[in-house]
Design an enzyme around this catalytic site. Structure first.
Site, PDB file in Angstrom:
ATOM      1  N   LYS A   1       0.843  -1.210   0.000  1.00  0.00           N
ATOM      2  CA  LYS A   1       0.000   0.000   0.000  1.00  0.00           C
ATOM      3  C   LYS A   1       0.877   1.258   0.000  1.00  0.00           C
ATOM      4  O   LYS A   1       0.651   2.195  -0.774  1.00  0.00           O
ATOM      5  CB  LYS A   1      -0.900  -0.011   1.245  1.00  0.00           C
ATOM      6  CG  LYS A   1      -1.646   1.265   1.500  1.00  0.00           C
ATOM      7  CD  LYS A   1      -2.719   1.487   0.469  1.00  0.00           C
ATOM      8  CE  LYS A   1      -3.316   2.873   0.560  1.00  0.00           C
ATOM      9  NZ  LYS A   1      -4.326   3.107  -0.434  1.00  0.00           N
TER      10      LYS A   1
ATOM     11  N   CYS B   1      -3.692  10.774   1.070  1.00  0.00           N
ATOM     12  CA  CYS B   1      -3.034   9.477   0.839  1.00  0.00           C
ATOM     13  C   CYS B   1      -1.634   9.683   0.300  1.00  0.00           C
ATOM     14  O   CYS B   1      -0.644   9.393   0.958  1.00  0.00           O
ATOM     15  CB  CYS B   1      -3.851   8.659  -0.150  1.00  0.00           C
ATOM     16  SG  CYS B   1      -5.567   8.522   0.351  1.00  0.00           S
TER      17      CYS B   1
HETATM   18  N1  SAJ Z   1      -1.466  14.716  -9.284  1.00  0.00           N
HETATM   19  C1  SAJ Z   1      -0.571  15.445 -10.046  1.00  0.00           C
HETATM   20  N2  SAJ Z   1      -0.193  14.964 -11.274  1.00  0.00           N
HETATM   21  C2  SAJ Z   1      -0.679  13.779 -11.755  1.00  0.00           C
HETATM   22  C3  SAJ Z   1      -1.598  13.021 -10.970  1.00  0.00           C
HETATM   23  C4  SAJ Z   1      -1.965  13.516  -9.727  1.00  0.00           C
HETATM   24  O1  SAJ Z   1      -0.104  16.523  -9.636  1.00  0.00           O
HETATM   25  O2  SAJ Z   1      -0.322  13.417 -12.873  1.00  0.00           O
HETATM   26  C5  SAJ Z   1      -1.868  15.218  -7.940  1.00  0.00           C
HETATM   27  C6  SAJ Z   1      -3.365  15.504  -7.828  1.00  0.00           C
HETATM   28  O3  SAJ Z   1      -3.689  16.775  -8.332  1.00  0.00           O
HETATM   29  C7  SAJ Z   1      -3.556  15.394  -6.336  1.00  0.00           C
HETATM   30  C8  SAJ Z   1      -2.580  14.299  -5.934  1.00  0.00           C
HETATM   31  O4  SAJ Z   1      -1.646  14.204  -6.995  1.00  0.00           O
HETATM   32  O5  SAJ Z   1      -3.228  16.609  -5.686  1.00  0.00           O
HETATM   33  C9  SAJ Z   1      -3.193  12.935  -5.659  1.00  0.00           C
HETATM   34  O6  SAJ Z   1      -4.200  12.644  -6.597  1.00  0.00           O
HETATM   35  P1  SAJ Z   1      -4.405  11.198  -7.272  1.00  0.00           P
HETATM   36  O7  SAJ Z   1      -5.554  11.279  -8.203  1.00  0.00           O
HETATM   37  O8  SAJ Z   1      -3.127  10.740  -7.855  1.00  0.00           O
HETATM   38  O9  SAJ Z   1      -4.692  10.212  -6.053  1.00  0.00           O
HETATM   39  P2  SAJ Z   1      -5.697  10.179  -4.760  1.00  0.00           P
HETATM   40  O10 SAJ Z   1      -4.966  10.773  -3.599  1.00  0.00           O
HETATM   41  O11 SAJ Z   1      -7.056  10.698  -5.063  1.00  0.00           O
HETATM   42  O12 SAJ Z   1      -5.832   8.575  -4.565  1.00  0.00           O
HETATM   43  C10 SAJ Z   1      -4.653   7.787  -4.397  1.00  0.00           C
HETATM   44  C11 SAJ Z   1      -4.694   6.600  -5.388  1.00  0.00           C
HETATM   45  N3  SAJ Z   1      -3.394   5.935  -5.404  1.00  0.00           N
HETATM   46  C12 SAJ Z   1      -2.695   5.708  -6.552  1.00  0.00           C
HETATM   47  O13 SAJ Z   1      -3.090   6.080  -7.633  1.00  0.00           O
HETATM   48  C13 SAJ Z   1      -1.413   4.962  -6.422  1.00  0.00           C
HETATM   49  C14 SAJ Z   1      -5.792   5.626  -4.973  1.00  0.00           C
HETATM   50  O14 SAJ Z   1      -5.798   4.485  -5.807  1.00  0.00           O
HETATM   51  C15 SAJ Z   1      -5.609   5.208  -3.509  1.00  0.00           C
HETATM   52  O15 SAJ Z   1      -6.629   4.310  -3.083  1.00  0.00           O
HETATM   53  C16 SAJ Z   1      -5.680   6.456  -2.659  1.00  0.00           C
HETATM   54  O16 SAJ Z   1      -4.590   7.322  -3.051  1.00  0.00           O
HETATM   55  C17 SAJ Z   1      -5.562   6.027  -1.192  1.00  0.00           C
HETATM   56  O17 SAJ Z   1      -6.606   5.949  -0.510  1.00  0.00           O
HETATM   57  O18 SAJ Z   1      -4.452   5.687  -0.754  1.00  0.00           O
END
Ligand code: SAJ
Length: 404
Positions: free
Chosen positions: A204, A258
């Protein structure tokens, strides 16, 4: 596994959807939450969080009598710990909620029960809880099953992903892994992958740390490109045409509860080894500071050029596009800094996904765009993509919303 009952501890963003999903499979679930308001809301068949489809699942499960909420942990055959694991001031994981939940479960445990932790946890937490349980109830040694099974759902798509995502299931021994797999196969369609509890815990943390490191790479590129006079979005699109390159998108930092949190669980336990993981956290945090400084510089330049103060639009406050969640949001942090740095300029704060905010007075996105001299796009919300861009304004695109 027939005629089992399930007791969940924690009815938040993951605990409630998980409880409702299990109950929708006609398995009785008694959920526990320390907040009496949450308990009352759920027992009325309503919900306290925003998540598509969840309302329907909860309303149906409560109506049919398969889901009920309580302020104390209820006896059952399967116990699921789904509580938050935040970090303390020094970025050390705080597992006190997991410990408290376990202590409430201990008096209820009986031979043959299955105890599962789903909360994101530092490596070794399940073994620690095993010790806590057997210290108090030594007669249960080898008589109960214990496993760690992290969730990996994406907010906004939780009800679908809970069913269809693959799961990693790590027992404290083979029998426990078997039992937990049997349990999850009652409501998960994705593949169930077996391992031990330590690997499942690390898995995780690895998933979220890996995404954090990849985003840090994109954010670092954006700083380099800004100095080099290169459009970072075009650059990444071109580099990604390589069959083995897949760079993520830079933004105004990494938010949410997360990805911006979990890597610290690795760094705090393995500080010498986790160099890159720690550095990625620093880079992503620095990016938010850099964005706020950039806005401040543009403001000063505008004043020098035009001999008057500019009006500023801060576009987006949520932690990622098209959601209403502002927790650990880099955009909110930047908005706060813009406010702190303000010198009586007119500032318009925009967040189309919420109606009001206790600190920021919100303005409609079209009105804010029209009125502002400097427009800082912080979150790539769909609404912003519909704006007709006025080149006479200073358009600062920190999230790729203007890229063609
Ligand atoms: N972000 C970027 N650039 C990108 C992708 C995301 O700057 O290319 C930023 C987003 O704007 C945001 C942050 O990253 O601020 C996180 O967003 P996210 O969409 O990547 O993820 P979360 O936090 O909504 O959900 C994550 C997911 N983990 C992964 O993709 C590895 C999800 O599957 C998990 O279940 C969740 O964390 C969790 O509960 O741990």
């Amino acid at each position: 596994m027939k005629n089992i009952t399930v007791s969940t501890v924690g009815l938040g963003y993951i605990g409630l959807p998980t409880s409702a999903l299990i109950a929708s499979n006609k398995i009785p679930v008694k959920g526990m939450d320390v907040n009496p308001k949450v308990v009352e809301t759920i027992n009325r068949g309503e919900i306290h969080i925003v998540e598509p489809d969840l309302k329907r699942y909860v309303a149906d499960a409560v109506k049919e009598g398969y889901l009920s909420a309580h302020t104390e942990v209820q006896p059952a055959d399967v116990y699921l710990v789904v509580v938050p694991t935040p970090f303390k001031g020094n970025h050390e994981p705080d597992i006190s909620f997991v410990e408290a939940a376990t202590k409430n479960i201990i008096p209820l445990l009986k031979e043959g029960d299955l105890y599962i932790i789903e909360s994101t946890s530092p490596v070794g937490t399940t073994e620690k809880m095993q010790e806590v349980i057997f210290n108090q109830r030594p007669e249960l040694k080898d008589k109960i099953f214990m496993a760690y099974c992290p969730e990996r759902v994406l907010p906004g798509n939780v009800m679908y992903e809970l069913v269809h995502n693959d799961r990693v299931i790590g027992g404290i021994d083979d029998k426990s892994t078997d039992k937990a797999i049997e349990f999850y196969s009652l409501f998960v369609k994705g593949e169930l992958h077996r391992t031990n509890s330590r690997t499942a815990e690390m898995c995780k943390l690895t998933e979220n740390a890996s995404r954090d490191v990849q985003i840090a790479f994109a954010n670092e590129l954006s700083l380099i490109c800004d100095k080099a006079g290169i459009n970072v979005w075009e650059l990444i699109e071109l580099a990604n045409k390589h069959p083995r390159v897949n760079i993520l998108q830079p933004g105004c930092g990494v938010g949410g509860h997360c990805i911006a949190v979990d890597p610290y669980f690795i760094v705090s336990d393995y500080p010498r080894e986790a160099q890159m993981i720690g550095k990625a956290r620093e880079t992503n945090n620095y990016k938010s500071f850099w964005v706020s400084e950039k806005i401040q510089n543009e403001k000063l330049q505008f004043e020098l050029k035009h001999g008057r103060k500019p009006s500023i639009a801060v576009m987006g406050l949520a932690f990622k596009p098209n959601i209403d969640d502002l927790r650990e949001s880099p955009a909110k942090y930047i908005a706060q800094r813009v406010l702190q740095n303000s010198n009586n300029e007119e500032i318009y704060f925009v967040e189309p996904n919420i109606k009001e905010h206790h600190i920021f007075k919100l303005t409609d996105y079209k009105e804010a765009y029209e009125k502002a001299d400097i427009v800082a796009f912080l979150v790539a919300h769909d609404e912003f993509k519909t704006l007709e861009i006025d080149e006479s304004k200073v358009n600062l695109d920190f999230c790729g919303v203007l890229k063609k």
